[in-house]
Write a protein that holds these residues in place. Structure first.
Motif, PDB file in Angstrom:
ATOM      1  N   ASN A  10       0.814  -1.221   0.000  1.00 54.07           N
ATOM      2  CA  ASN A  10       0.000   0.000   0.000  1.00 54.07           C
ATOM      3  C   ASN A  10       0.848   1.271   0.000  1.00 54.07           C
ATOM      4  OD1 ASN A  10      -0.125  -1.057   3.170  1.00 54.07           O
ATOM      5  ND2 ASN A  10       0.254   1.150   3.001  1.00 54.07           N
ATOM      6  N   GLY A  11       0.158   2.408  -0.117  1.00 53.75           N
ATOM      7  CA  GLY A  11       0.798   3.717  -0.053  1.00 53.75           C
ATOM      8  C   GLY A  11       0.645   4.338   1.324  1.00 53.75           C
ATOM      9  N   ILE A  12       0.798   5.655   1.390  1.00 51.95           N
ATOM     10  CA  ILE A  12       0.740   6.350   2.677  1.00 51.95           C
ATOM     11  C   ILE A  12      -0.704   6.446   3.184  1.00 51.95           C
ATOM     12  CG2 ILE A  12       2.799   7.701   2.142  1.00 51.95           C
ATOM     13  CD1 ILE A  12       0.857  10.109   1.688  1.00 51.95           C
ATOM     14  N   ARG A  13      -0.815   6.789   4.457  1.00 49.33           N
ATOM     15  CA  ARG A  13      -2.095   7.053   5.117  1.00 49.33           C
ATOM     16  C   ARG A  13      -3.111   5.931   4.872  1.00 49.33           C
ATOM     17  NH1 ARG A  13      -2.637  13.537   4.042  1.00 49.33           N
ATOM     18  NH2 ARG A  13      -2.571  12.825   1.899  1.00 49.33           N
ATOM     19  N   THR A  14      -2.631   4.710   4.981  1.00 49.43           N
ATOM     20  CA  THR A  14      -3.481   3.530   4.841  1.00 49.43           C
ATOM     21  C   THR A  14      -3.560   2.822   6.191  1.00 49.43           C
ATOM     22  OG1 THR A  14      -2.853   3.222   2.526  1.00 49.43           O
ATOM     23  CG2 THR A  14      -3.744   1.308   3.679  1.00 49.43           C
ATOM     24  N   ARG A  15      -4.742   2.432   6.598  1.00 44.81           N
ATOM     25  CA  ARG A  15      -4.908   1.746   7.871  1.00 44.81           C
ATOM     26  C   ARG A  15      -4.745   0.238   7.665  1.00 44.81           C
ATOM     27  NH1 ARG A  15      -9.601   1.590  10.134  1.00 44.81           N
ATOM     28  NH2 ARG A  15     -10.857   2.275   8.374  1.00 44.81           N
ATOM     29  N   TYR A  45       1.467  -1.184   6.072  1.00 48.52           N
ATOM     30  CA  TYR A  45       2.130  -0.306   7.030  1.00 48.52           C
ATOM     31  C   TYR A  45       1.360   1.000   7.072  1.00 48.52           C
ATOM     32  CZ  TYR A  45       3.703   2.076   2.840  1.00 48.52           C
ATOM     33  OH  TYR A  45       3.720   2.759   1.651  1.00 48.52           O
ATOM     34  N   TYR A  46       1.623   1.793   8.074  1.00 50.25           N
ATOM     35  CA  TYR A  46       1.050   3.135   8.127  1.00 50.25           C
ATOM     36  C   TYR A  46       2.171   4.155   8.215  1.00 50.25           C
ATOM     37  CZ  TYR A  46      -1.287   7.400   9.378  1.00 50.25           C
ATOM     38  OH  TYR A  46      -1.708   8.706   9.356  1.00 50.25           O
ATOM     39  N   CYS A  47       2.039   5.228   7.462  1.00 50.48           N
ATOM     40  CA  CYS A  47       2.926   6.379   7.647  1.00 50.48           C
ATOM     41  C   CYS A  47       2.203   7.620   7.141  1.00 50.48           C
ATOM     42  CB  CYS A  47       4.264   6.191   6.930  1.00 50.48           C
ATOM     43  SG  CYS A  47       4.166   6.274   5.139  1.00 50.48           S
ATOM     44  N   SER A  48       2.614   8.767   7.667  1.00 51.09           N
ATOM     45  CA  SER A  48       2.037  10.034   7.229  1.00 51.09           C
ATOM     46  C   SER A  48       2.759  10.513   5.976  1.00 51.09           C
ATOM     47  CB  SER A  48       2.166  11.084   8.340  1.00 51.09           C
ATOM     48  OG  SER A  48       3.533  11.386   8.562  1.00 51.09           O
ATOM     49  N   ALA A  49       2.237  11.569   5.370  1.00 57.28           N
ATOM     50  CA  ALA A  49       2.831  12.098   4.146  1.00 57.28           C
ATOM     51  C   ALA A  49       4.240  12.641   4.386  1.00 57.28           C
ATOM     52  CB  ALA A  49       1.936  13.183   3.564  1.00 57.28           C
ATOM     53  N   LEU A  50       4.452  13.292   5.521  1.00 54.56           N
ATOM     54  CA  LEU A  50       5.738  13.939   5.772  1.00 54.56           C
ATOM     55  C   LEU A  50       6.809  12.984   6.299  1.00 54.56           C
ATOM     56  CD1 LEU A  50       4.676  17.364   7.344  1.00 54.56           C
ATOM     57  CD2 LEU A  50       5.599  16.939   5.048  1.00 54.56           C
ATOM     58  N   LEU A  51       6.387  11.933   6.991  1.00 58.49           N
ATOM     59  CA  LEU A  51       7.365  11.079   7.684  1.00 58.49           C
ATOM     60  C   LEU A  51       7.619   9.760   6.972  1.00 58.49           C
ATOM     61  CD1 LEU A  51       6.200  11.622  11.375  1.00 58.49           C
ATOM     62  CD2 LEU A  51       7.975  12.849  10.098  1.00 58.49           C
ATOM     63  N   ARG A  52       7.161   9.625   5.746  1.00 63.45           N
ATOM     64  CA  ARG A  52       7.258   8.318   5.104  1.00 63.45           C
ATOM     65  C   ARG A  52       8.700   7.863   4.898  1.00 63.45           C
ATOM     66  NH1 ARG A  52       8.588   7.926  -0.963  1.00 63.45           N
ATOM     67  NH2 ARG A  52       9.258  10.046  -1.357  1.00 63.45           N
ATOM     68  N   ARG A  53       9.652   8.771   4.765  1.00 61.02           N
ATOM     69  CA  ARG A  53      11.029   8.354   4.507  1.00 61.02           C
ATOM     70  C   ARG A  53      11.746   7.818   5.738  1.00 61.02           C
ATOM     71  NH1 ARG A  53      13.400   9.042  -0.302  1.00 61.02           N
ATOM     72  NH2 ARG A  53      12.398  10.402  -1.831  1.00 61.02           N
ATOM     73  N   LEU A  54      11.203   8.082   6.917  1.00 66.66           N
ATOM     74  CA  LEU A  54      11.911   7.713   8.142  1.00 66.66           C
ATOM     75  C   LEU A  54      12.154   6.215   8.258  1.00 66.66           C
ATOM     76  CD1 LEU A  54      10.361  10.070  10.845  1.00 66.66           C
ATOM     77  CD2 LEU A  54      12.546  10.294   9.628  1.00 66.66           C
ATOM     78  N   ARG A  55      11.221   5.416   7.812  1.00 65.86           N
ATOM     79  CA  ARG A  55      11.362   3.961   7.931  1.00 65.86           C
ATOM     80  C   ARG A  55      11.274   3.268   6.573  1.00 65.86           C
ATOM     81  NH1 ARG A  55       7.391   1.682  12.342  1.00 65.86           N
ATOM     82  NH2 ARG A  55       8.676  -0.146  11.925  1.00 65.86           N
ATOM     83  N   GLY A  81       2.278  -2.406  -6.322  1.00 61.42           N
ATOM     84  CA  GLY A  81       2.295  -1.309  -5.365  1.00 61.42           C
ATOM     85  C   GLY A  81       1.433  -0.144  -5.804  1.00 61.42           C
ATOM     86  N   HIS A  82       0.973   0.611  -4.820  1.00 59.57           N
ATOM     87  CA  HIS A  82       0.251   1.852  -5.092  1.00 59.57           C
ATOM     88  C   HIS A  82       1.005   3.010  -4.472  1.00 59.57           C
ATOM     89  CE1 HIS A  82      -2.927   4.938  -3.938  1.00 59.57           C
ATOM     90  NE2 HIS A  82      -2.953   4.942  -5.262  1.00 59.57           N
ATOM     91  N   SER A  83       1.233   4.073  -5.250  1.00 61.50           N
ATOM     92  CA  SER A  83       1.805   5.324  -4.750  1.00 61.50           C
ATOM     93  C   SER A  83       3.168   5.102  -4.090  1.00 61.50           C
ATOM     94  CB  SER A  83       0.798   5.982  -3.792  1.00 61.50           C
ATOM     95  OG  SER A  83       1.162   7.308  -3.504  1.00 61.50           O
ATOM     96  N   ASN A  84       3.290   5.359  -2.786  1.00 62.16           N
ATOM     97  CA  ASN A  84       4.564   5.153  -2.092  1.00 62.16           C
ATOM     98  C   ASN A  84       4.980   3.683  -2.090  1.00 62.16           C
ATOM     99  OD1 ASN A  84       6.775   6.118  -0.300  1.00 62.16           O
ATOM    100  ND2 ASN A  84       5.747   4.813   1.209  1.00 62.16           N
ATOM    101  N   GLY A  85       4.016   2.779  -2.252  1.00 63.57           N
ATOM    102  CA  GLY A  85       4.366   1.369  -2.370  1.00 63.57           C
ATOM    103  C   GLY A  85       5.265   1.098  -3.554  1.00 63.57           C
ATOM    104  N   CYS A  86       5.171   1.933  -4.591  1.00 62.28           N
ATOM    105  CA  CYS A  86       6.026   1.776  -5.771  1.00 62.28           C
ATOM    106  C   CYS A  86       7.449   2.226  -5.484  1.00 62.28           C
ATOM    107  CB  CYS A  86       5.438   2.546  -6.948  1.00 62.28           C
ATOM    108  SG  CYS A  86       3.774   2.008  -7.388  1.00 62.28           S
ATOM    109  N   ASP A  87       7.609   3.251  -4.644  1.00 62.84           N
ATOM    110  CA  ASP A  87       8.943   3.645  -4.207  1.00 62.84           C
ATOM    111  C   ASP A  87       9.584   2.509  -3.413  1.00 62.84           C
ATOM    112  OD1 ASP A  87      10.899   6.084  -3.742  1.00 62.84           O
ATOM    113  OD2 ASP A  87      10.648   5.121  -1.777  1.00 62.84           O
ATOM    114  N   LEU A  88       8.785   1.827  -2.606  1.00 62.58           N
ATOM    115  CA  LEU A  88       9.297   0.671  -1.869  1.00 62.58           C
ATOM    116  C   LEU A  88       9.717  -0.441  -2.822  1.00 62.58           C
ATOM    117  CD1 LEU A  88       6.791   0.583   1.115  1.00 62.58           C
ATOM    118  CD2 LEU A  88       9.268   0.915   1.276  1.00 62.58           C
ATOM    119  N   ILE A  89       8.963  -0.649  -3.886  1.00 64.27           N
ATOM    120  CA  ILE A  89       9.331  -1.671  -4.868  1.00 64.27           C
ATOM    121  C   ILE A  89      10.692  -1.360  -5.483  1.00 64.27           C
ATOM    122  CG2 ILE A  89       8.760  -2.590  -7.154  1.00 64.27           C
ATOM    123  CD1 ILE A  89       5.817  -2.504  -6.304  1.00 64.27           C
TER     124      ILE A  89
END
Length: 224
Positions: A10-15, A45-55, A81-89
């Motif tokens: 998933n991407g950011i702000r996902t529960r 995973y969950y992360c906010s828009a601003l803090l996604r790079r931390l982990r 992947g969706h959105s930030n999930g693609c950066d993880l890929i």
């Protein structure tokens, strides 16, 4: 269809606890609609828009470990992947080398160069892009990247330029963009999600039939 494991990210702000989230629907669809020997996993995973790079690196390492389990069991791996999930890929590709057979990138908030490098190094056989020139979230990402990119913040916006990226690597990248879509339209419950899943299934079937470095045609497709 070969023995395959799809892993949805998933991407950011996902529960992660949302049983109706797209990753949950994805896993159920694959496990109930595709033949024996094809399975689905998810990394949530969950992360906010601003803090996604931390982990981000920690998350990529966890996905890589999951990939390793399935690879050792003899599965080919397809990451979705969706959105930030693609950066993880993109980070998983760097970590896993040639262990990833294909990736399906939905509204990718990722950088072209990361995937271009993976292609040049032969780390992935196929990349499918499902983007839109009218993705408002990624258009906003372009603006913020120019403002705060020097801080190591911001997002990539590959989803806006799927056609251009395919033109650079036509033997590996296949673009299926739809400019009528927004950032999360592809994952909308109902016919939109069904169409996406059918496209992923059919595109992946073609991937398995066509040898490496051979050009490929792209297809498309019960409400889910």
């Amino acid at each position: 269809m070969n023995r395959t494991c799809y892993i949805a990210i998933n991407g950011i702000r996902t529960r992660p606890g949302d049983a109706e989230g797209w990753t949950d629907r994805f896993v159920t669809w694959i496990n109930t609609r595709l033949p024996d020997g094809v399975v689905a996993e998810k990394f949530e995973y969950y992360c906010s828009a601003l803090l996604r790079r931390l982990r981000q690196r920690e998350r990529a390492d966890a996905i890589s470990k999951k990939v390793g389990y399935y690879r050792r069991a003899g599965y080919r791996i397809v990451l979705v992947g969706h959105s930030n999930g693609c950066d993880l890929i993109a980070r998983v590709l760097e970590a896993c080398g040639a262990e990833i057979d294909a990736a399906h990138l939905i509204s990718p908030a990722a950088d072209e160069e990361d995937f271009a490098e993976a292609i040049r190094e032969g780390l992935i056989r196929r990349i499918h892009l499902y983007g839109s020139r009218n993705d408002g979230a990624l258009r906003f990402a372009c603006v913020t990247r120019r403002l705060i990119g020097w801080l190591g913040l911001g997002y990539g916006s590959l989803g806006l330029r799927g056609r251009e990226f395919e033109a650079l690597f036509p033997e590996v990248v296949k673009d299926h963009s739809d400019d009528a879509c927004g950032h999360s339209t592809w994952l909308r419950r109902g016919q939109r999600f069904e169409d996406l899943m059918q496209a992923i299934k059919l595109n992946d079937l073609l991937d398995q039939r066509i040898p490496v470095h051979t050009t490929m045609l792209s297809p498309a497709g019960e409400v889910w």
